[in-house]
Design a protein around this motif. Structure first.
Motif, PDB file in Angstrom:
ATOM      1  N   SER A 277      20.263  54.291  70.873  1.00 54.64           N
ATOM      2  CA  SER A 277      19.726  54.917  71.884  1.00 54.64           C
ATOM      3  C   SER A 277      18.404  56.108  71.976  1.00 54.64           C
ATOM      4  CB  SER A 277      21.111  56.623  71.397  1.00 54.64           C
ATOM      5  OG  SER A 277      21.081  57.058  72.377  1.00 54.64           O
TER       6      SER A 277
ATOM      7  N   GLU B 116      17.352  58.785  74.136  1.00 55.49           N
ATOM      8  CA  GLU B 116      17.459  60.591  73.680  1.00 55.49           C
ATOM      9  C   GLU B 116      18.268  60.546  72.383  1.00 55.49           C
ATOM     10  OE1 GLU B 116      17.423  64.311  75.060  1.00 55.49           O
ATOM     11  OE2 GLU B 116      16.770  62.313  75.999  1.00 55.49           O
ATOM     12  N   SER B 117      19.174  59.854  71.797  1.00 54.13           N
ATOM     13  CA  SER B 117      18.897  59.712  70.019  1.00 54.13           C
ATOM     14  C   SER B 117      18.004  60.111  68.875  1.00 54.13           C
ATOM     15  CB  SER B 117      19.948  59.339  69.849  1.00 54.13           C
ATOM     16  OG  SER B 117      20.805  59.530  68.503  1.00 54.13           O
TER      17      SER B 117
ATOM     18  N   LYS C 208      14.777  60.252  70.272  1.00 54.50           N
ATOM     19  CA  LYS C 208      14.014  61.057  70.729  1.00 54.50           C
ATOM     20  C   LYS C 208      13.956  62.493  69.801  1.00 54.50           C
ATOM     21  CE  LYS C 208      12.162  63.950  74.506  1.00 54.50           C
ATOM     22  NZ  LYS C 208      12.048  64.352  75.596  1.00 54.50           N
ATOM     23  N   LYS C 209      15.464  62.543  70.056  1.00 54.43           N
ATOM     24  CA  LYS C 209      15.792  64.104  68.738  1.00 54.43           C
ATOM     25  C   LYS C 209      15.666  64.265  67.679  1.00 54.43           C
ATOM     26  CE  LYS C 209      19.768  65.454  72.478  1.00 54.43           C
ATOM     27  NZ  LYS C 209      20.950  65.856  72.605  1.00 54.43           N
TER      28      LYS C 209
END
Length: 64
Positions: free
Chosen positions: A25, A27-28, A30-31
């Motif tokens: 993912s 977004e995951s 990136k976090k």
């Protein structure tokens, strides 16, 4: 000593597993990258100025 090596390897394995889990993912990932950067912290401010007084203080401490 062996226990310490096992702990280090386990930490690396957990980090690898986390990277693989977050890779699916965007977004995951990136976090997770942001959390790793926070864990690393700021290494250098890059001011480029020498702290002459601080260096002299360290030299004096080493002579004691």
């Amino acid at each position: 000593m062996s226990n310490s090596i096992d702990r280090i390897e386990a930490q690396r394995d957990m980090r690898t597993l986390s990277v693989q889990m977050h890779a699916g993912s965007g977004e995951s990932a990136k976090k997770y990258r942001e959390s790793l950067m926070a864990e690393l912290g700021l290494v250098s401010t890059g001011t480029g100025e020498r702290d002459v007084a601080g260096m002299n203080a360290l030299k004096q401490m080493s002579k004691r």
